[in-house]
Design an enzyme around this catalytic site. Structure first.
Site, PDB file in Angstrom:
ATOM      1  N   ASP A 126      46.370 -15.807  82.240  1.00  0.00           N
ATOM      2  CA  ASP A 126      46.150 -17.363  82.301  1.00  0.00           C
ATOM      3  C   ASP A 126      47.480 -17.970  83.169  1.00  0.00           C
ATOM      4  O   ASP A 126      48.461 -18.302  82.574  1.00  0.00           O
ATOM      5  CB  ASP A 126      46.017 -18.079  81.186  1.00  0.00           C
ATOM      6  CG  ASP A 126      45.472 -19.613  81.373  1.00  0.00           C
ATOM      7  OD1 ASP A 126      45.539 -19.914  82.487  1.00  0.00           O
ATOM      8  OD2 ASP A 126      45.281 -20.258  80.392  1.00  0.00           O
ATOM      9  N   GLU A 162      42.324 -15.203  84.754  1.00  0.00           N
ATOM     10  CA  GLU A 162      42.148 -14.514  85.869  1.00  0.00           C
ATOM     11  C   GLU A 162      42.098 -12.878  85.655  1.00  0.00           C
ATOM     12  O   GLU A 162      43.027 -12.685  84.550  1.00  0.00           O
ATOM     13  CB  GLU A 162      43.349 -14.692  86.775  1.00  0.00           C
ATOM     14  CG  GLU A 162      43.526 -16.267  87.022  1.00  0.00           C
ATOM     15  CD  GLU A 162      44.794 -16.930  86.194  1.00  0.00           C
ATOM     16  OE1 GLU A 162      44.635 -18.344  85.673  1.00  0.00           O
ATOM     17  OE2 GLU A 162      45.521 -16.155  85.579  1.00  0.00           O
ATOM     18  N   ASP A 171      35.079  -3.041  91.870  1.00  0.00           N
ATOM     19  CA  ASP A 171      36.139  -2.820  92.668  1.00  0.00           C
ATOM     20  C   ASP A 171      36.356  -3.309  94.143  1.00  0.00           C
ATOM     21  O   ASP A 171      37.206  -4.083  94.547  1.00  0.00           O
ATOM     22  CB  ASP A 171      36.242  -1.325  92.849  1.00  0.00           C
ATOM     23  CG  ASP A 171      35.980  -0.888  91.297  1.00  0.00           C
ATOM     24  OD1 ASP A 171      36.304  -1.459  90.323  1.00  0.00           O
ATOM     25  OD2 ASP A 171      36.025   0.356  91.444  1.00  0.00           O
ATOM     26  N   GLU A 177      40.550 -17.833  89.605  1.00  0.00           N
ATOM     27  CA  GLU A 177      39.975 -17.688  88.277  1.00  0.00           C
ATOM     28  C   GLU A 177      38.341 -17.313  88.427  1.00  0.00           C
ATOM     29  O   GLU A 177      37.548 -17.964  88.872  1.00  0.00           O
ATOM     30  CB  GLU A 177      40.129 -19.109  87.454  1.00  0.00           C
ATOM     31  CG  GLU A 177      41.525 -19.600  87.318  1.00  0.00           C
ATOM     32  CD  GLU A 177      41.806 -20.967  87.048  1.00  0.00           C
ATOM     33  OE1 GLU A 177      42.673 -21.394  86.237  1.00  0.00           O
ATOM     34  OE2 GLU A 177      41.024 -21.839  87.646  1.00  0.00           O
ATOM     35  N   GLU A 234      23.788   5.719  88.596  1.00  0.00           N
ATOM     36  CA  GLU A 234      24.706   4.625  88.714  1.00  0.00           C
ATOM     37  C   GLU A 234      24.291   3.152  89.181  1.00  0.00           C
ATOM     38  O   GLU A 234      24.576   2.536  88.674  1.00  0.00           O
ATOM     39  CB  GLU A 234      26.160   5.208  89.256  1.00  0.00           C
ATOM     40  CG  GLU A 234      27.241   4.371  89.181  1.00  0.00           C
ATOM     41  CD  GLU A 234      28.148   4.961  89.875  1.00  0.00           C
ATOM     42  OE1 GLU A 234      29.515   4.186  89.567  1.00  0.00           O
ATOM     43  OE2 GLU A 234      28.457   6.146  90.177  1.00  0.00           O
TER      44      GLU A 234
END
Length: 717
Positions: A456, A464, A490, A521, A691
């Site tokens: 933070d 974040e 990712d 954030e 997946e």
């Protein structure tokens, strides 16, 4: 109507997504038990090489946390008849095939070897908890069944039955050959030798960090219950039963053997004693295994309409095959993402574990507890030599080898999204084990507090994603990459460096760097944290700490208000990450599925949820032909086959569907769930659970037999 936040921790997440209509007979399946679920997943195939493709094309079966697995030959693969394909063994972190079929049974009668394929196609069947082969021969029937009787040993039983009217004498033997790797030093690692009761393969020490890891103590061993003689010639062996079988008319004889894979001498010694007991009393081991699988099947199919049950059992089989027992630096058993993908075979990931535990708890709460513990075994503590500032953190992923042992896959550069309290609560809800809550609560609090201490940046209560102080996080780009990994998404567009994402330093009161945060954030992270506060409050309440429960509930309300006010954009009717410096909502990066997490967490207001519902049900947004693309179809960054830039991930579909249901949009959720399942290639047939999937076509993408997909199919209502 939205349920109040303090009701979150008591939510029932349900038992099965599995909606739709694949005809099946409820009465027949109930009567047959596991026998009614033959070949829900195609497990037929014989390897051609020792090294599987990066995504192994042969679906395999394992159980009890074993580190080896098997498949069935395909009809017509006569060279493999009489044996189970493999085994596939895990060289600490990587999968390799030991043989095409290491233990092929041979029968000889009336002075000639019997051709197992001469009398037509055998019945080669995968059942819950068992692989079975049946060969009808002239005057004889051979039945082979393979089950796992321990965390190291498969138990194989062969029944040779005389179907004729006269007595028969049958000689029995076994044979097999190694599939050697093509390249050194792996090529020379396996060595074949005879034993008093069968045959064994030893493994030389090899430390190829990205391909093959052994310590020189590993061993695969076949142990027969009956006296045998074995001869080894090069890479092949032949084992013969010391005495032929004499079969009365309509009579039969049974032969039993164990196939064990161990890593250390201590494991081998313990397993040898277990195998002796298994071979003395195989009926007990078989009965125990079959009873456990009956319980599993009953648990995952209870209250599930008949047409949905085969998918539930396939999800069950997927999770159990991906179960790995304690080994190396993995102190508790857990579930890997996929035994079928090289890089997922030998490790446990944090947010995979939390999601998997929610699904596993429905049929084996003890296993769910174990896999949660497997991650908390390596929770960073204040006395850490390398990273005391990270006390409370859970590493991203754990493997057989940590860095001190030469492991390259172990990762402490980041953690993963905070869903641990959810997993613990859902496991408790299934088990009623208050001791588990008491054990986990302080660890969960330490993990929760870590986020605010190191993630933070401006201390405003909104966290974040970020990176740890780690030697590998030595450049701004390395820190941005680790932070993107921490989100689990990712390569999502919202984390693109080209769009301005970078990492900033976080310092403690003394000015020391304690971590790094992205300069944004994230809405999903803060929604997860709000949900975690609700679950922690429920746990505290259950443990009698009412003050802590009130404090956490108040914190959740404050965070909920901040998410509603600062992360929701009224103009577009959706939630977004916000710029750390200015507070600007990052609408120019397009809409991602992370904007639906506030509905799952219960932090959206009613009107906000209604607007998000509009996006989730719009064919030009997230209601793609296979719904819940990870990036909106309308986004300029939408790419249907690029990992987190468009493909459908079933965990995000789960969160979205549960969010819709939570706010009363149950009809929408049912329609979308039905379409999700029906459009995913192979999901309703005998194909593997993937997946992720192409949102426009439903085509399978990336890893097969993926655990969190299977778990959350079970968890969805």
């Amino acid at each position: 109507m939205r349920r109040p936040l303090n009701a979150l921790a008591g939510l029932t997440l349900g038992s099965a997504l599995l909606v739709g209509a694949v005809p099946a007979s409820s009465a027949a399946e109930r009567k047959a038990g596991p026998e009614g679920y033959a070949d829900v997943l195609d497990m037929h195939g014989v390897p051609a090489n020792a090294l599987p493709a990066e995504v192994n094309e042969v679906n395999v079966f394992s159980d009890r946390g074993a580190w080896h697995a098997y498949a069935l030959p395909r009809p017509g693969d006569k060279d493999a008849y009489g044996g189970f394909s493999g085994p596939l063994y895990i060289a600490q972190e990587y999968p390799w095939w030991l043989s095409k079929a290491f233990s092929r049974i041979r029968l000889r009668a009336d002075g000639r070897d019997l051709d197992l394929g001469a009398a037509g196609a055998p019945r080669l069947t995968a059942l819950p908890g068992m692989l079975r082969q049946v060969y009808d021969l002239p005057g004889l029937r051979l039945t082979l069944e393979l089950r796992f009787a321990s965390g190291h040993s498969a138990l194989v039983r062969a029944s040779v039955a005389n179907t004729g009217t006269g007595p028969r004498t049958v000689e029995v033997g076994w044979s097999g050959s190694l599939l050697r790797p093509d390249d050194e030093p792996m090529k020379s690692a396996p060595s074949l030798h005879a034993t008093a009761r069968g045959v064994a393969v030893g493994f030389a020490r090899v430390r190829e960090q990205w391909d093959y890891l052994t310590d020189g103590t590993e061993r695969f061993e076949v142990t027969h219950a009956d006296p045998v003689r074995t001869t080894v010639t090069g890479d092949s062996y032949r084992t013969d039963l010391a005495r032929p079988l004499t079969l009365a008319p309509r009579g039969s004889s049974e032969l039993t053997w164990a196939e064990s894979y161990t890593f250390t001498a201590a494991e081998r010694q313990r397993e040898a004693a277990a195998v002796r007991d298994l071979l003395r009393r195989p009926g007990k081991a078989i009965g125990d295994t079959d009873a456990r699988w009956r319980r599993y099947v009953e648990a995952v199919t209870a209250d599930v309409p008949a047409g949905r049950r085969r998918l539930a059992v396939k999800a069950l089989e997927t999770l159990v095959t991906n179960w790995r027992g304690p080994a190396g630096r993995l102190d508790h058993g857990g579930i890997t993402p996929s035994i079928s993908y090289k890089w997922f075979t030998g490790g446990f990931w944090a947010w995979d574990t939390w999601k998997q535990a929610v699904g596993v708890a429905g049929f084996d709460p003890a296993l769910a507890q174990s896999q949660i513990r497997s991650m908390f075994d390596h929770q960073i503590t204040a006395d850490s030599r390398d990273r005391p500032q990270d006390a409370g953190m859970i590493p991203d992923c754990l493997f057989y080898n940590d860095p001190a042992r030469g492991g390259g896959n172990w990762n402490e550069r980041n953690t993963k999204p905070p869903l641990a309290a959810w997993a613990v609560w859902e496991t408790y809800r299934r088990s009623g084990d208050v001791r588990f809550l008491r054990e986990m609560y302080p660890k969960l609090v330490a993990y929760h507090d870590w986020w605010y201490r190191t993630r933070d940046h401006d201390h405003d209560g909104l966290a974040e994603y970020g990176a740890t102080v780690d030697p590998a996080n030595d450049t701004p780009e390395a820190r941005r990459q680790a932070a993107a990994w921490e989100s689990g998404m990712d390569n999502a567009p919202r984390f693109d460096a080209a769009l301005g994402t970078t990492a900033v330093e976080n310092r403690d009161a003394a000015g020391r760097v304690v971590g790094y945060s992205l300069n944004q954030e994230s809405v999903d992270l803060n929604s997860y944290l709000a949900a975690e506060k609700g679950y922690l409050a429920a746990i505290a309440q259950r443990l009698g700490d009412r003050a802590a429960s009130r404090r956490l509930t108040a914190q959740a309300r404050t965070l909920t208000a901040a998410i509603r006010t600062r992360m929701y954009d009224p103009a577009t009717g959706y939630f977004y990450d916000t710029d750390l410096a200015s507070g600007r909502r990052l609408t120019d990066r397009g809409r991602g599925i992370e904007g639906a997490i506030p509905l799952w967490a219960g932090v959206a207001s009613g009107p906000q949820a209604a607007a998000v519902r509009g996006r989730l049900t719009d064919p030009e947004e997230f209601a793609t032909p296979m719904p819940f693309a990870t990036v909106s179809k309308s986004s300029p960054y939408f790419a249907p086959e690029k990992y987190w830039r468009g493909p459908v991930w079933l965990d995000q579909a789960y969160f979205s569907l549960e969010g819709l249901r939570r706010y009363g949009y149950r009809a929408d959720a049912s329609v979308l769930a039905d379409r999700l399942r029906g459009s995913a290639s192979g999901l309703l047939g005998d194909g593997p659970i993937m997946e992720n999937y192409n949102p426009l076509t439903g085509a399978p993408l990336n890893s097969t037999n993926f655990s969190w997909s299977a778990a959350l199919l079970l968890a969805l209502d």
